[in-house]
Design a protein around this motif. Sequence first.
Motif, PDB file in Angstrom:
ATOM      1  N   GLY A  61       2.525 -12.179  16.651  1.00 62.02           N
ATOM      2  CA  GLY A  61       3.980 -12.175  16.597  1.00 62.02           C
ATOM      3  C   GLY A  61       4.491 -11.987  15.182  1.00 62.02           C
ATOM      4  N   LEU A  62       3.935 -12.750  14.246  1.00 60.57           N
ATOM      5  CA  LEU A  62       4.330 -12.602  12.849  1.00 60.57           C
ATOM      6  C   LEU A  62       3.939 -11.227  12.321  1.00 60.57           C
ATOM      7  N   TYR A  63       2.811 -10.712  12.757  1.00 61.65           N
ATOM      8  CA  TYR A  63       2.365  -9.377  12.340  1.00 61.65           C
ATOM      9  C   TYR A  63       3.447  -8.345  12.658  1.00 61.65           C
ATOM     10  N   GLN A  64       4.003  -8.387  13.872  1.00 61.04           N
ATOM     11  CA  GLN A  64       5.038  -7.424  14.249  1.00 61.04           C
ATOM     12  C   GLN A  64       6.319  -7.631  13.443  1.00 61.04           C
ATOM     13  N   THR A  65       6.680  -8.894  13.202  1.00 61.46           N
ATOM     14  CA  THR A  65       7.875  -9.161  12.405  1.00 61.46           C
ATOM     15  C   THR A  65       7.715  -8.615  10.991  1.00 61.46           C
ATOM     16  N   LEU A  66       6.552  -8.807  10.404  1.00 61.84           N
ATOM     17  CA  LEU A  66       6.326  -8.320   9.048  1.00 61.84           C
ATOM     18  C   LEU A  66       6.319  -6.796   8.982  1.00 61.84           C
ATOM     19  N   ARG A  67       5.802  -6.168  10.010  1.00 59.65           N
ATOM     20  CA  ARG A  67       5.861  -4.698  10.061  1.00 59.65           C
ATOM     21  C   ARG A  67       7.319  -4.244  10.096  1.00 59.65           C
ATOM     22  N   ASP A 127      -4.690 -16.228  10.402  1.00 61.72           N
ATOM     23  CA  ASP A 127      -3.288 -15.818  10.474  1.00 61.72           C
ATOM     24  C   ASP A 127      -2.779 -15.336   9.117  1.00 61.72           C
ATOM     25  N   LEU A 128      -3.284 -15.921   8.055  1.00 66.63           N
ATOM     26  CA  LEU A 128      -2.929 -15.477   6.703  1.00 66.63           C
ATOM     27  C   LEU A 128      -3.439 -14.056   6.462  1.00 66.63           C
ATOM     28  N   ARG A 129      -4.661 -13.789   6.933  1.00 63.43           N
ATOM     29  CA  ARG A 129      -5.244 -12.447   6.795  1.00 63.43           C
ATOM     30  C   ARG A 129      -4.420 -11.412   7.544  1.00 63.43           C
ATOM     31  N   MET A 130      -3.997 -11.764   8.767  1.00 61.05           N
ATOM     32  CA  MET A 130      -3.206 -10.822   9.550  1.00 61.05           C
ATOM     33  C   MET A 130      -1.882 -10.494   8.869  1.00 61.05           C
ATOM     34  N   ALA A 131      -1.272 -11.493   8.227  1.00 62.26           N
ATOM     35  CA  ALA A 131      -0.030 -11.245   7.499  1.00 62.26           C
ATOM     36  C   ALA A 131      -0.261 -10.300   6.325  1.00 62.26           C
ATOM     37  N   LEU A 132      -1.364 -10.497   5.625  1.00 59.78           N
ATOM     38  CA  LEU A 132      -1.699  -9.596   4.514  1.00 59.78           C
ATOM     39  C   LEU A 132      -1.925  -8.172   5.013  1.00 59.78           C
ATOM     40  N   ALA A 133      -2.597  -8.044   6.158  1.00 58.45           N
ATOM     41  CA  ALA A 133      -2.847  -6.717   6.724  1.00 58.45           C
ATOM     42  C   ALA A 133      -1.536  -6.030   7.101  1.00 58.45           C
ATOM     43  N   ALA A 134      -0.589  -6.787   7.633  1.00 51.50           N
ATOM     44  CA  ALA A 134       0.698  -6.222   8.023  1.00 51.50           C
ATOM     45  C   ALA A 134       1.491  -5.715   6.822  1.00 51.50           C
ATOM     46  N   LEU A 135       1.296  -6.357   5.675  1.00 48.89           N
ATOM     47  CA  LEU A 135       2.092  -6.040   4.487  1.00 48.89           C
ATOM     48  C   LEU A 135       1.398  -5.086   3.520  1.00 48.89           C
ATOM     49  N   ALA A 136       0.152  -4.694   3.826  1.00 47.69           N
ATOM     50  CA  ALA A 136      -0.585  -3.797   2.930  1.00 47.69           C
ATOM     51  C   ALA A 136       0.155  -2.466   2.784  1.00 47.69           C
ATOM     52  N   HIS A 137      -0.039  -1.826   1.640  1.00 48.72           N
ATOM     53  CA  HIS A 137       0.641  -0.563   1.344  1.00 48.72           C
ATOM     54  C   HIS A 137       0.358   0.466   2.430  1.00 48.72           C
ATOM     55  N   GLU A 138       1.325   1.348   2.663  1.00 49.18           N
ATOM     56  CA  GLU A 138       1.238   2.282   3.780  1.00 49.18           C
ATOM     57  C   GLU A 138       0.513   3.581   3.446  1.00 49.18           C
ATOM     58  N   ASP A 139       0.056   3.769   2.199  1.00 47.32           N
ATOM     59  CA  ASP A 139      -0.669   4.998   1.898  1.00 47.32           C
ATOM     60  C   ASP A 139      -2.087   4.920   2.460  1.00 47.32           C
ATOM     61  N   ALA A 140      -2.881   5.977   2.244  1.00 50.06           N
ATOM     62  CA  ALA A 140      -4.214   6.048   2.852  1.00 50.06           C
ATOM     63  C   ALA A 140      -5.097   4.885   2.416  1.00 50.06           C
ATOM     64  N   LEU A 175      -7.611  -0.440   3.543  1.00 54.30           N
ATOM     65  CA  LEU A 175      -7.825  -1.851   3.207  1.00 54.30           C
ATOM     66  C   LEU A 175      -7.296  -2.772   4.308  1.00 54.30           C
ATOM     67  N   SER A 176      -6.170  -2.401   4.919  1.00 55.63           N
ATOM     68  CA  SER A 176      -5.650  -3.188   6.027  1.00 55.63           C
ATOM     69  C   SER A 176      -6.639  -3.202   7.187  1.00 55.63           C
ATOM     70  N   GLU A 177      -7.194  -2.047   7.481  1.00 54.60           N
ATOM     71  CA  GLU A 177      -8.196  -1.962   8.555  1.00 54.60           C
ATOM     72  C   GLU A 177      -9.437  -2.766   8.202  1.00 54.60           C
ATOM     73  N   LEU A 178      -9.827  -2.730   6.930  1.00 53.76           N
ATOM     74  CA  LEU A 178     -10.998  -3.502   6.490  1.00 53.76           C
ATOM     75  C   LEU A 178     -10.748  -4.998   6.648  1.00 53.76           C
ATOM     76  N   LEU A 179      -9.574  -5.470   6.259  1.00 49.84           N
ATOM     77  CA  LEU A 179      -9.260  -6.892   6.399  1.00 49.84           C
ATOM     78  C   LEU A 179      -9.390  -7.344   7.853  1.00 49.84           C
ATOM     79  N   GLN A 180      -9.002  -6.486   8.771  1.00 47.99           N
ATOM     80  CA  GLN A 180      -8.993  -6.839  10.195  1.00 47.99           C
ATOM     81  C   GLN A 180     -10.345  -6.609  10.881  1.00 47.99           C
ATOM     82  N   HIS A 181     -11.218  -5.858  10.245  1.00 45.03           N
ATOM     83  CA  HIS A 181     -12.499  -5.491  10.887  1.00 45.03           C
ATOM     84  C   HIS A 181     -13.381  -6.712  11.118  1.00 45.03           C
TER      85      HIS A 181
END
Length: 323
Positions: free
Chosen positions: A16-22, A59-72, A77-83
Amino acid sequence: MSENFHSIASLGGGHGLYQTLRATRLMELESITAIVTVADDGGSSGRLRKELGMIPPGDLRMALAALAHEDADGKLLSELLQHRFRGHGALAGHAVGNLIIAGLTEVLGTEQQALDTVARLTRSAGRVLPMVLEPLEIEADVAGLDDDPRIMRAVRGQVAVATTTGTVRRVRLVPEKPQANQEATQAIAEADMVTLGPGSWFSSVIPHLLVPGIVEALNTSPALKVAIINLTAEAGETAGFSTERHVHMLRQHAPSLRLDRVLVDSTVLPTIGERRYVEQAAASLGARVEYEDLRAVDENGRVTDIHDPVKLAAALQRLNAER
């Protein structure tokens, strides 16, 4: 973006927080702060919590993944955090980001330093803060686990509460009334808008309201305070819950809580009568209900039970503009 809308603090956890942060990152704000619940006891987070005595990082990791920069690089890195590691060995099931946070915590000395370092490496759009600086447990009073539905049983642990076959009546934190993270309360005090939810109601949203310092910060903040209600009841902890009951649970767990808006998807409540009950529940919190189209649509054109970040961002910006 309105000229008087510069900062937002979003409270919650998990998907839920992931979607809000996006959504918040689409709003081009100067400051975004995620304030995250810390009671997870399952999976990778639960293992690291037990073995290292640390705040559960999931949950902290998921928030970081949601806020990671949008470039390649940021997306990688967002995908790596979630892997999560596959296989059957000691690493199986661990999320890479959880291990990075755990390692940086040992190297740097505090989990906050670890979170800020990951945020810097991912060129994060905002900052991620735990709501308190100690791992918590959730304990629930649950009905329906015995033949007599009047009997209440205590169920402890976030996973156990989220998956119970009974009906959750009330939750509490162990230890009770923990001290709020001062950086979190400061972020709430300084924000132009604060959001609460959506997410697992009893394990990601309401725990914030069981921290006295968080409630006090919400009530004294000049921010526009918005509760974002789930699109549907969750199997397990809120099975069968109406929108009205979601709102009532906020008041039940934090009687002194005051909010400004309750944001509800416009397709959830089809009748005037249902809307009236929700509006009465919101009024008990000092809030007005706003109805917006918030559901995401999948690639086949079917509506989903996920908040669409673009729609949610537009709705939050409209609420601020109307203010």
